[in-house]
Structure formats: structure tokens, C-alpha cells
Enzyme design. Structure first.
Site, PDB file in Angstrom:
ATOM      1  N   LYS A  14      13.167  -6.624  -2.845  1.00  0.00           N
ATOM      2  CA  LYS A  14      13.837  -5.688  -3.763  1.00  0.00           C
ATOM      3  C   LYS A  14      14.485  -4.542  -2.994  1.00  0.00           C
ATOM      4  O   LYS A  14      15.638  -4.191  -3.229  1.00  0.00           O
ATOM      5  CB  LYS A  14      12.825  -5.123  -4.784  1.00  0.00           C
ATOM      6  CG  LYS A  14      12.131  -6.198  -5.618  1.00  0.00           C
ATOM      7  CD  LYS A  14      11.202  -5.602  -6.662  1.00  0.00           C
ATOM      8  CE  LYS A  14      10.013  -4.829  -6.126  1.00  0.00           C
ATOM      9  NZ  LYS A  14       9.029  -5.649  -5.371  1.00  0.00           N
ATOM     10  N   ARG A  89       6.972  -1.780 -14.387  1.00  0.00           N
ATOM     11  CA  ARG A  89       5.962  -2.694 -13.846  1.00  0.00           C
ATOM     12  C   ARG A  89       4.905  -3.047 -14.871  1.00  0.00           C
ATOM     13  O   ARG A  89       3.977  -3.802 -14.553  1.00  0.00           O
ATOM     14  CB  ARG A  89       5.273  -2.025 -12.663  1.00  0.00           C
ATOM     15  CG  ARG A  89       5.755  -2.512 -11.313  1.00  0.00           C
ATOM     16  CD  ARG A  89       5.113  -1.624 -10.281  1.00  0.00           C
ATOM     17  NE  ARG A  89       4.853  -2.299  -9.060  1.00  0.00           N
ATOM     18  CZ  ARG A  89       5.554  -2.096  -7.938  1.00  0.00           C
ATOM     19  NH1 ARG A  89       6.592  -1.303  -7.934  1.00  0.00           N
ATOM     20  NH2 ARG A  89       5.215  -2.721  -6.840  1.00  0.00           N
ATOM     21  N   ARG A 128       5.790  -6.681   8.274  1.00  0.00           N
ATOM     22  CA  ARG A 128       6.276  -5.294   8.204  1.00  0.00           C
ATOM     23  C   ARG A 128       5.158  -4.318   8.549  1.00  0.00           C
ATOM     24  O   ARG A 128       5.389  -3.299   9.200  1.00  0.00           O
ATOM     25  CB  ARG A 128       6.830  -4.995   6.808  1.00  0.00           C
ATOM     26  CG  ARG A 128       7.402  -3.591   6.723  1.00  0.00           C
ATOM     27  CD  ARG A 128       8.088  -3.323   5.413  1.00  0.00           C
ATOM     28  NE  ARG A 128       7.177  -3.446   4.295  1.00  0.00           N
ATOM     29  CZ  ARG A 128       7.543  -3.360   3.032  1.00  0.00           C
ATOM     30  NH1 ARG A 128       8.813  -3.178   2.729  1.00  0.00           N
ATOM     31  NH2 ARG A 128       6.665  -3.469   2.069  1.00  0.00           N
ATOM     32  N   ARG A 134       3.430   1.650   6.850  1.00  0.00           N
ATOM     33  CA  ARG A 134       3.055   1.680   5.426  1.00  0.00           C
ATOM     34  C   ARG A 134       1.617   1.233   5.298  1.00  0.00           C
ATOM     35  O   ARG A 134       1.272   0.097   5.609  1.00  0.00           O
ATOM     36  CB  ARG A 134       3.982   0.759   4.620  1.00  0.00           C
ATOM     37  CG  ARG A 134       4.893   1.542   3.699  1.00  0.00           C
ATOM     38  CD  ARG A 134       5.763   0.636   2.886  1.00  0.00           C
ATOM     39  NE  ARG A 134       5.084   0.104   1.704  1.00  0.00           N
ATOM     40  CZ  ARG A 134       5.704  -0.438   0.682  1.00  0.00           C
ATOM     41  NH1 ARG A 134       7.019  -0.516   0.674  1.00  0.00           N
ATOM     42  NH2 ARG A 134       5.028  -0.895  -0.346  1.00  0.00           N
ATOM     43  N   ARG A 146      -2.223  -6.169  -4.384  1.00  0.00           N
ATOM     44  CA  ARG A 146      -0.901  -5.834  -4.961  1.00  0.00           C
ATOM     45  C   ARG A 146      -0.321  -7.050  -5.680  1.00  0.00           C
ATOM     46  O   ARG A 146       0.259  -6.919  -6.769  1.00  0.00           O
ATOM     47  CB  ARG A 146       0.056  -5.363  -3.859  1.00  0.00           C
ATOM     48  CG  ARG A 146      -0.243  -3.960  -3.369  1.00  0.00           C
ATOM     49  CD  ARG A 146       0.333  -3.697  -1.999  1.00  0.00           C
ATOM     50  NE  ARG A 146       1.780  -3.754  -1.928  1.00  0.00           N
ATOM     51  CZ  ARG A 146       2.461  -3.837  -0.772  1.00  0.00           C
ATOM     52  NH1 ARG A 146       1.809  -3.859   0.384  1.00  0.00           N
ATOM     53  NH2 ARG A 146       3.774  -3.870  -0.777  1.00  0.00           N
TER      54      ARG A 146
HETATM   55  P1  AP5 Z   1      11.314  -5.475   0.847  1.00  0.00           P
HETATM   56  O1  AP5 Z   1      12.780  -5.521   0.679  1.00  0.00           O
HETATM   57  O2  AP5 Z   1      10.680  -4.160   1.173  1.00  0.00           O
HETATM   58  O3  AP5 Z   1      10.602  -6.095  -0.435  1.00  0.00           O
HETATM   59  P2  AP5 Z   1      10.126  -5.350  -1.745  1.00  0.00           P
HETATM   60  O4  AP5 Z   1      10.166  -6.367  -2.849  1.00  0.00           O
HETATM   61  O5  AP5 Z   1      10.897  -4.090  -1.943  1.00  0.00           O
HETATM   62  O6  AP5 Z   1       8.631  -5.089  -1.296  1.00  0.00           O
HETATM   63  P3  AP5 Z   1       7.766  -3.763  -1.318  1.00  0.00           P
HETATM   64  O7  AP5 Z   1       6.560  -4.017  -0.497  1.00  0.00           O
HETATM   65  O8  AP5 Z   1       8.552  -2.572  -0.971  1.00  0.00           O
HETATM   66  O9  AP5 Z   1       7.431  -3.831  -2.823  1.00  0.00           O
HETATM   67  P4  AP5 Z   1       6.269  -3.265  -3.605  1.00  0.00           P
HETATM   68  O10 AP5 Z   1       6.679  -3.660  -4.956  1.00  0.00           O
HETATM   69  O11 AP5 Z   1       4.889  -3.630  -3.207  1.00  0.00           O
HETATM   70  O12 AP5 Z   1       6.355  -1.756  -3.160  1.00  0.00           O
HETATM   71  P5  AP5 Z   1       6.721  -0.451  -3.926  1.00  0.00           P
HETATM   72  O13 AP5 Z   1       7.155   0.494  -2.920  1.00  0.00           O
HETATM   73  O14 AP5 Z   1       7.562  -0.709  -5.122  1.00  0.00           O
HETATM   74  O15 AP5 Z   1      10.919  -6.570   1.938  1.00  0.00           O
HETATM   75  C1  AP5 Z   1       9.599  -6.729   2.362  1.00  0.00           C
HETATM   76  C2  AP5 Z   1       9.646  -7.246   3.815  1.00  0.00           C
HETATM   77  O16 AP5 Z   1      10.269  -8.547   3.803  1.00  0.00           O
HETATM   78  C3  AP5 Z   1      10.498  -6.382   4.752  1.00  0.00           C
HETATM   79  O17 AP5 Z   1       9.900  -6.371   6.007  1.00  0.00           O
HETATM   80  C4  AP5 Z   1      11.845  -7.100   4.802  1.00  0.00           C
HETATM   81  O18 AP5 Z   1      12.532  -6.885   5.994  1.00  0.00           O
HETATM   82  C5  AP5 Z   1      11.420  -8.554   4.645  1.00  0.00           C
HETATM   83  N1  AP5 Z   1      12.439  -9.369   3.986  1.00  0.00           N
HETATM   84  C6  AP5 Z   1      13.230  -9.012   2.937  1.00  0.00           C
HETATM   85  N2  AP5 Z   1      14.040 -10.037   2.599  1.00  0.00           N
HETATM   86  C7  AP5 Z   1      13.738 -11.056   3.465  1.00  0.00           C
HETATM   87  C8  AP5 Z   1      14.245 -12.381   3.611  1.00  0.00           C
HETATM   88  N3  AP5 Z   1      15.196 -12.868   2.830  1.00  0.00           N
HETATM   89  N4  AP5 Z   1      13.699 -13.148   4.583  1.00  0.00           N
HETATM   90  C9  AP5 Z   1      12.708 -12.674   5.396  1.00  0.00           C
HETATM   91  N5  AP5 Z   1      12.202 -11.399   5.301  1.00  0.00           N
HETATM   92  C10 AP5 Z   1      12.718 -10.622   4.338  1.00  0.00           C
HETATM   93  O19 AP5 Z   1       5.264  -0.024  -4.515  1.00  0.00           O
HETATM   94  C11 AP5 Z   1       4.218   0.375  -3.662  1.00  0.00           C
HETATM   95  C12 AP5 Z   1       3.053   0.885  -4.507  1.00  0.00           C
HETATM   96  O20 AP5 Z   1       3.483   2.032  -5.272  1.00  0.00           O
HETATM   97  C13 AP5 Z   1       2.524  -0.095  -5.565  1.00  0.00           C
HETATM   98  O21 AP5 Z   1       1.560  -0.987  -5.025  1.00  0.00           O
HETATM   99  C14 AP5 Z   1       1.937   0.863  -6.603  1.00  0.00           C
HETATM  100  O22 AP5 Z   1       0.686   1.340  -6.188  1.00  0.00           O
HETATM  101  C15 AP5 Z   1       2.909   2.034  -6.572  1.00  0.00           C
HETATM  102  N6  AP5 Z   1       4.006   1.892  -7.556  1.00  0.00           N
HETATM  103  C16 AP5 Z   1       5.343   1.771  -7.293  1.00  0.00           C
HETATM  104  N7  AP5 Z   1       6.037   1.665  -8.431  1.00  0.00           N
HETATM  105  C17 AP5 Z   1       5.128   1.719  -9.448  1.00  0.00           C
HETATM  106  C18 AP5 Z   1       5.239   1.632 -10.863  1.00  0.00           C
HETATM  107  N8  AP5 Z   1       6.440   1.444 -11.469  1.00  0.00           N
HETATM  108  N9  AP5 Z   1       4.108   1.707 -11.606  1.00  0.00           N
HETATM  109  C19 AP5 Z   1       2.894   1.898 -11.014  1.00  0.00           C
HETATM  110  N10 AP5 Z   1       2.720   1.967  -9.664  1.00  0.00           N
HETATM  111  C20 AP5 Z   1       3.833   1.880  -8.890  1.00  0.00           C
END
Ligand code: AP5
Length: 191
Positions: A14, A89, A128, A134, A146
Site C-alpha cells: 500500500k 480498518r 524490511r 520499524r 498484524r
Molecule cells: P509496503 O508498501 O510498506 O506495504 P504496506 O501494505 O504499506 O505495509 P505496511 O507494513 O506499511 O502496512 P501495515 O498495514 O501493517 O502498516 P501501517 O503503517 O498501516 O511494503 C512492505 C514491504 O514490501 C516494503 O519493504 C516494500 O519495499 C516491499 N514491497 C512492496 N511491494 C513489493 C513488491 N511488489 N515486491 C516485493 N516487495 C515489495 O500500520 C501499522 C500499525 O499502525 C498497525 O499494525 C496498527 O497498530 C496501527 N494502525 C494503522 N492504521 C490503523 C487504523 N486505521 N486503525 C487502527 N490501527 C491502525
């Protein structure tokens, strides 16, 4: 005003694809994960509350996140559209987002849902975690928590928008460029 939800499990790409989309379409990026990490860095009360949940791979309470999103939208009145990344979410967050958008006479135009196998998600996040600093990426138990939260609470988001025929599934494995091309095709068909 064009509003997009980029949906998918942790590690589905994402954040990576958001960068491409906001550069091409000029949408305002709204990543709740990034906003929460910024609150943690600044050691605000909200950040301190959120950290305890994030470190365990659990979702932060809805009220905290919804308030933060409302404040962010108020702070960007000139946005020509929002790209929601990591929000909503839960079903409660979907309902709250509808209310926030309706106040402004906007709506969600499309939900692009990235689909990636669990083995690939874990591999990406551990990869990552080796370099990113992180804290929720370094421990496989937290990564799997997660993903479990995603199955327990967040898959309901896809069902919520499916009832309005707003969900398009996108294969989230392959090169970043090929996945972006598929996302762009769906964007261009609607914008
Ligand atoms: P990346 O692009 O970062 O993927 P992502 O889907 O954004 O993954 P995140 O880990 O950032 O998502 P998340 O949902 O856990 O985190 P968030 O910050 O929202 O890519 C991931 C890796 O893969 C990178 O290394 C990238 O280079 C690699 N990659 C990408 N595309 C690729 C490809 N095609 N091929 C190979 N590699 C690839 O949330 C974190 C925490 O915050 C949650 O756990 C929760 O506690 C809290 N939180 C956030 N939002 C909410 C909410 N709305 N409600 C409640 N809690 C929340």
C-alpha cells in the site's frame, strides 16, 4: 474530488504504490500508520497510547484513529482527493469515514484491494525489518499478529464496500511497476 482506498494486508504494498499514485494523480496521501508513527516520534499523548497497541501488532482503538483522520481532512481543505492508506480498518471506521465524507459531500470512488499470499507478506516485512527500524517489522510473532488482526477485523472493510460495488481486486505480487500498471488502469477508467 476523487477518493481512493488502497486496501490490503500488512506488507501488501500500500505504501509503496501510494507513492506512485499520489505522484501521478496529485491526491493527498492519508496513511494512518504514518500519522501514528509521527505522533510516536513527537511523543504526544496520542502517540504514547498508540505505541502500546502497535508494538503488539494490534489495531489502535477506533476513536483515536477516527479523530486523527478527521483532523487531517480538516487540515487539507484544498485537497483534490484523498488516497486512504491503512484506513479504514474496521467496519466502525468505514461508517465514520462515510460520515466524514458526507459532511463534505464527497464519497469513496473506488477501493483497490491488493492481494498477496501470507508467505510473501511475512517475507517482505521481515526483509524490511532488517533495515527499516520499524519495531513492528522485526519480530515474526508481531508480524503474524498484524496479519491475524487483518483477518479478524479488517477483511470486513472489503465486504462493506463490496455491497456498493466499489471493490476491485488487484494481484499484489510481481514487480512494483507491473502492479502499478494494473492500479493505473483502474484509476484511469474512473477518474
Ligand atoms: P509496503 O508498501 O510498506 O506495504 P504496506 O501494505 O504499506 O505495509 P505496511 O507494513 O506499511 O502496512 P501495515 O498495514 O501493517 O502498516 P501501517 O503503517 O498501516 O511494503 C512492505 C514491504 O514490501 C516494503 O519493504 C516494500 O519495499 C516491499 N514491497 C512492496 N511491494 C513489493 C513488491 N511488489 N515486491 C516485493 N516487495 C515489495 O500500520 C501499522 C500499525 O499502525 C498497525 O499494525 C496498527 O497498530 C496501527 N494502525 C494503522 N492504521 C490503523 C487504523 N486505521 N486503525 C487502527 N490501527 C491502525
Amino acid at each position: 474530488m476523487f477518493n481512493l482506498i488502497l486496501f490490503g494486508p500488512p506488507g501488501s504494498g500500500k505504501g509503496t504504490q501510494s507513492e506512485n499514485i499520489i505522484a501521478a494523480y496529485g491526491l493527498q496521501h492519508l496513511s494512518t500508520g504514518n500519522l501514528l508513527r509521527s505522533e510516536i516520534t513527537q511523543q504526544t499523548p496520542l502517540g504514547l497510547e498508540a505505541k502500546s497497541f502497535m508494538d503488539q501488532g494490534q489495531l489502535v482503538p477506533d476513536a483515536v484513529v477516527i479523530g486523527m483522520v478527521g483532523n487531517f481532512m480538516d487540515a487539507h481543505p484544498q485537497a483534490k482527493g484523498f488516497l486512504f492508506d491503512g484506513f479504514p480498518r474496521t467496519t466502525a471506521q468505514c461508517i465514520a469515514l462515510d460520515a466524514l465524507l458526507q459532511q463534505r459531500t464527497y464519497e469513496i470512488n473506488v477501493v483497490l484491494a491488493l492481494e498477496v499470499t501470507e508467505a510473501e507478506l511475512v517475507k517482505r516485512l521481515l526483509g524490511r525489518g532488517a533495515t527499516s527500524g520499524r519495531s513492528d517489522d522485526t519480530n515474526e510473532t508481531v508480524i503474524r499478529a498484524r496479519i491475524q488482526e487483518y483477518h479478524d477485523k479488517t477483511t470486513a472493510v472489503e465486504k462493506y464496500y463490496a455491497q456498493f460495488n466499489k471493490v476491485v481486486a488487484i494481484k499484489g505480487e510481481g514487480t512494483v511497476e507491473s502492479i502499478y500498471a494494473d492500479l493505473k488502469k483502474e484509476m484511469d477508467a474512473r477518474i
